[in-house]
Design an enzyme around this catalytic site. Structure first.
Site, PDB file in Angstrom:
ATOM      1  CG  MET A   1      -0.834 -31.527 -17.408  1.00 51.23           C
ATOM      2  SD  MET A   1      -2.256 -31.013 -16.330  1.00 51.23           S
ATOM      3  CE  MET A   1      -3.563 -31.709 -16.920  1.00 51.23           C
TER       4      MET A   1
ATOM      5  CB  SER B   1      -9.912 -30.492 -10.050  1.00 52.41           C
ATOM      6  OG  SER B   1     -10.722 -29.574 -11.213  1.00 52.41           O
TER       7      SER B   1
ATOM      8  CG  ASP C   1      -4.730 -31.924 -13.030  1.00 57.58           C
ATOM      9  OD1 ASP C   1      -5.603 -32.428 -12.704  1.00 57.58           O
ATOM     10  OD2 ASP C   1      -4.717 -30.919 -13.564  1.00 57.58           O
TER      11      ASP C   1
ATOM     12  N   GLY D   1      -7.312 -37.970 -14.183  1.00 58.84           N
ATOM     13  CA  GLY D   1      -7.438 -39.462 -13.782  1.00 58.84           C
ATOM     14  C   GLY D   1      -7.182 -40.065 -12.614  1.00 58.84           C
TER      15      GLY D   1
ATOM     16  CG  HIS E   1      -3.862 -26.513 -14.030  1.00 60.64           C
ATOM     17  ND1 HIS E   1      -4.354 -27.527 -14.211  1.00 60.64           N
ATOM     18  CD2 HIS E   1      -2.986 -26.023 -14.850  1.00 60.64           C
ATOM     19  CE1 HIS E   1      -3.475 -28.127 -15.203  1.00 60.64           C
ATOM     20  NE2 HIS E   1      -2.795 -27.269 -15.672  1.00 60.64           N
TER      21      HIS E   1
ATOM     22  CG  MET F   1      -9.702 -24.873 -18.802  1.00 59.98           C
ATOM     23  SD  MET F   1     -10.756 -26.372 -19.257  1.00 59.98           S
ATOM     24  CE  MET F   1     -10.337 -27.556 -18.003  1.00 59.98           C
TER      25      MET F   1
ATOM     26  CG  ASP G   1      -8.831 -27.590 -13.569  1.00 52.80           C
ATOM     27  OD1 ASP G   1      -7.631 -27.599 -13.471  1.00 52.80           O
ATOM     28  OD2 ASP G   1      -9.254 -28.391 -13.071  1.00 52.80           O
TER      29      ASP G   1
ATOM     30  N   GLY H   1     -10.459 -34.626  -9.361  1.00 50.80           N
ATOM     31  CA  GLY H   1     -11.899 -33.836  -9.678  1.00 50.80           C
ATOM     32  C   GLY H   1     -13.092 -34.875  -9.719  1.00 50.80           C
ATOM     33  CB  SER H   2     -14.346 -37.646 -12.040  1.00 49.82           C
ATOM     34  OG  SER H   2     -13.949 -36.648 -13.061  1.00 49.82           O
TER      35      SER H   2
ATOM     36  N   GLY I   1      -7.700 -29.792 -20.489  1.00 48.50           N
ATOM     37  CA  GLY I   1      -9.019 -29.332 -21.073  1.00 48.50           C
ATOM     38  C   GLY I   1     -10.070 -30.072 -20.775  1.00 48.50           C
ATOM     39  CG  PHE I   2     -11.979 -32.155 -22.314  1.00 55.20           C
ATOM     40  CD1 PHE I   2     -12.903 -31.878 -22.797  1.00 55.20           C
ATOM     41  CD2 PHE I   2     -10.822 -32.316 -23.111  1.00 55.20           C
ATOM     42  CE1 PHE I   2     -13.305 -31.183 -24.202  1.00 55.20           C
ATOM     43  CE2 PHE I   2     -10.941 -31.620 -24.382  1.00 55.20           C
ATOM     44  CZ  PHE I   2     -11.861 -31.107 -24.902  1.00 55.20           C
ATOM     45  N   GLY I   3     -12.199 -32.699 -17.673  1.00 55.03           N
ATOM     46  CA  GLY I   3     -12.218 -33.773 -16.643  1.00 55.03           C
ATOM     47  C   GLY I   3     -12.653 -34.953 -16.945  1.00 55.03           C
ATOM     48  N   GLY I   4     -12.680 -36.129 -16.251  1.00 52.48           N
ATOM     49  CA  GLY I   4     -13.133 -37.216 -16.318  1.00 52.48           C
ATOM     50  C   GLY I   4     -12.360 -38.287 -17.172  1.00 52.48           C
TER      51      GLY I   4
ATOM     52  CG  HIS J   1      -6.433 -28.336  -9.373  1.00 55.21           C
ATOM     53  ND1 HIS J   1      -5.116 -28.344  -9.291  1.00 55.21           N
ATOM     54  CD2 HIS J   1      -6.933 -28.431 -10.569  1.00 55.21           C
ATOM     55  CE1 HIS J   1      -4.773 -28.337 -10.495  1.00 55.21           C
ATOM     56  NE2 HIS J   1      -5.697 -28.512 -11.482  1.00 55.21           N
TER      57      HIS J   1
ATOM     58  CG  MET K   1      -4.789 -25.978 -18.269  1.00 55.09           C
ATOM     59  SD  MET K   1      -6.035 -27.226 -17.796  1.00 55.09           S
ATOM     60  CE  MET K   1      -6.926 -26.373 -16.467  1.00 55.09           C
TER      61      MET K   1
HETATM   62  C1  DX5 Z   1      -7.919 -31.253 -16.811  1.00 55.50           C
HETATM   63  C2  DX5 Z   1      -7.504 -30.424 -15.662  1.00 55.50           C
HETATM   64  C3  DX5 Z   1      -7.821 -31.405 -14.500  1.00 55.50           C
HETATM   65  C4  DX5 Z   1      -9.223 -32.010 -14.188  1.00 55.50           C
HETATM   66  C5  DX5 Z   1      -9.130 -33.418 -13.354  1.00 55.50           C
HETATM   67  O1  DX5 Z   1      -7.629 -30.293 -17.874  1.00 55.50           O
HETATM   68  O2  DX5 Z   1      -6.542 -29.819 -15.443  1.00 55.50           O
HETATM   69  O3  DX5 Z   1      -7.593 -30.727 -13.194  1.00 55.50           O
HETATM   70  O4  DX5 Z   1     -10.397 -31.261 -13.630  1.00 55.50           O
HETATM   71  O5  DX5 Z   1     -10.332 -33.989 -13.474  1.00 55.50           O
HETATM   72  P1  DX5 Z   1     -10.273 -35.540 -13.367  1.00 55.50           P
HETATM   73  O6  DX5 Z   1      -9.649 -35.731 -11.928  1.00 55.50           O
HETATM   74  O7  DX5 Z   1     -12.032 -35.800 -13.247  1.00 55.50           O
HETATM   75  O8  DX5 Z   1      -9.443 -36.361 -14.241  1.00 55.50           O
HETATM   76 ZN    ZN Z   2      -5.974 -29.046 -13.510  1.00 51.91          ZN
END
Ligand code: DX5
Ligand code: ZN
Length: 216
Positions: A135, A8, A169, A171, A64, A35, A33, A191-192, A140-143, A31, A66
């Site tokens: 999901m 991501s 998707d 964590g 993706h 938003m 994202d 992502g992270s 809404g947030f990574g990490g 990927h 959102m």
């Molecule tokens: C969350 C996103 C994810 C996010 C994943 O809203 O849809 O795609 O980027 O990030 P990690 O892998 O860091 O949880």
């Molecule tokens: Zn995503």
């Protein structure tokens, strides 16, 4: 099942997207994202950015959405170079109509479910979907941390005989990927775990090997 890793870019350095994409050029998908600040609290990127990065990568884009009104925007993302267009069953637009629109644009359609949404909601559309996204965090947030209690949704889809791609998707890391693979997922967003690692290509390989170790 073919295992695919989909880093991501939400976790990448937006000031240097071209070089960030080079760091993950061995991935199966990318990927993206999107938003809208309405469906989820944050605003990320839109179709013009997808169009710009399309020119500097040959890897298929897994977009993706959102966003609350996917039907209004899928054409923009198709034109921008998305390969798979994924939207949420919880969005405001008619799900069947939106799936049909994506297919009419010659793109693969995917449907995503938030953690509190029953997987049963995707069942009426399965025949038309290339992928279901389960999901494993609140979007809404990574990490954020991987929600292991989402695994029964994946198991249920497989138990019902669904043979398409199942993506997870949120964590995903070299450990949690094993749980998702064991449950029956075969496409993994990270992502992270990928972008914050020293060597993203090695991490992609490690993720893939760890998933493969749990898939028949
Ligand atoms: C969350 C996103 C994810 C996010 C994943 O809203 O849809 O795609 O980027 O990030 P990690 O892998 O860091 O949880
Ligand atoms: Zn995503």
């Amino acid at each position: 099942m073919v295992i695919k890793i989909s880093p991501s870019i939400l976790a990448s350095d937006y000031a240097n997207l071209e070089s960030e994409l080079k760091r993950i050029e061995t991935s199966d998908l990318i990927h993206v994202d999107v938003m809208d600040g309405h469906f989820v609290p944050n605003i990320s990127i839109g179709a013009p950015v997808v169009s710009a990065i399309r020119k500097v990568s040959d890897v298929p884009f897994d977009v993706h959405l959102m966003i609350s009104r996917p039907l209004k925007y899928v054409e923009d993302f198709a034109n921008a170079g998305a390969d798979i267009i994924c939207f949420h069953v919880e969005s405001d637009d008619d799900t069947g109509e939106t799936v049909d629109k994506i297919l009419s644009l010659g793109k693969k359609a995917a449907l995503a479910v938030k953690p509190k949404t029953d997987i049963e909601q995707v069942l009426p559309y399965l025949d038309k979907l290339a992928m279901v996204l389960v999901m494993t965090v609140e979007p809404g947030f990574g990490g954020q941390s991987f929600m292991t209690d989402m695994m029964p949704k994946i198991e249920k889809l497989r138990a019902l005989g669904y043979k398409g791609d199942i993506e997870v998707d949120g964590g995903v890391n070299p450990e949690t990927i094993k749980l998702a693979a064991k449950a029956g997922a075969n496409v993994f967003v990270a992502g992270s775990a990928v972008f914050k690692s020293e060597n993203p290509k090695d991490t992609i390989k490690l993720l893939k090997d760890n998933a493969a170790s749990k898939v028949d």
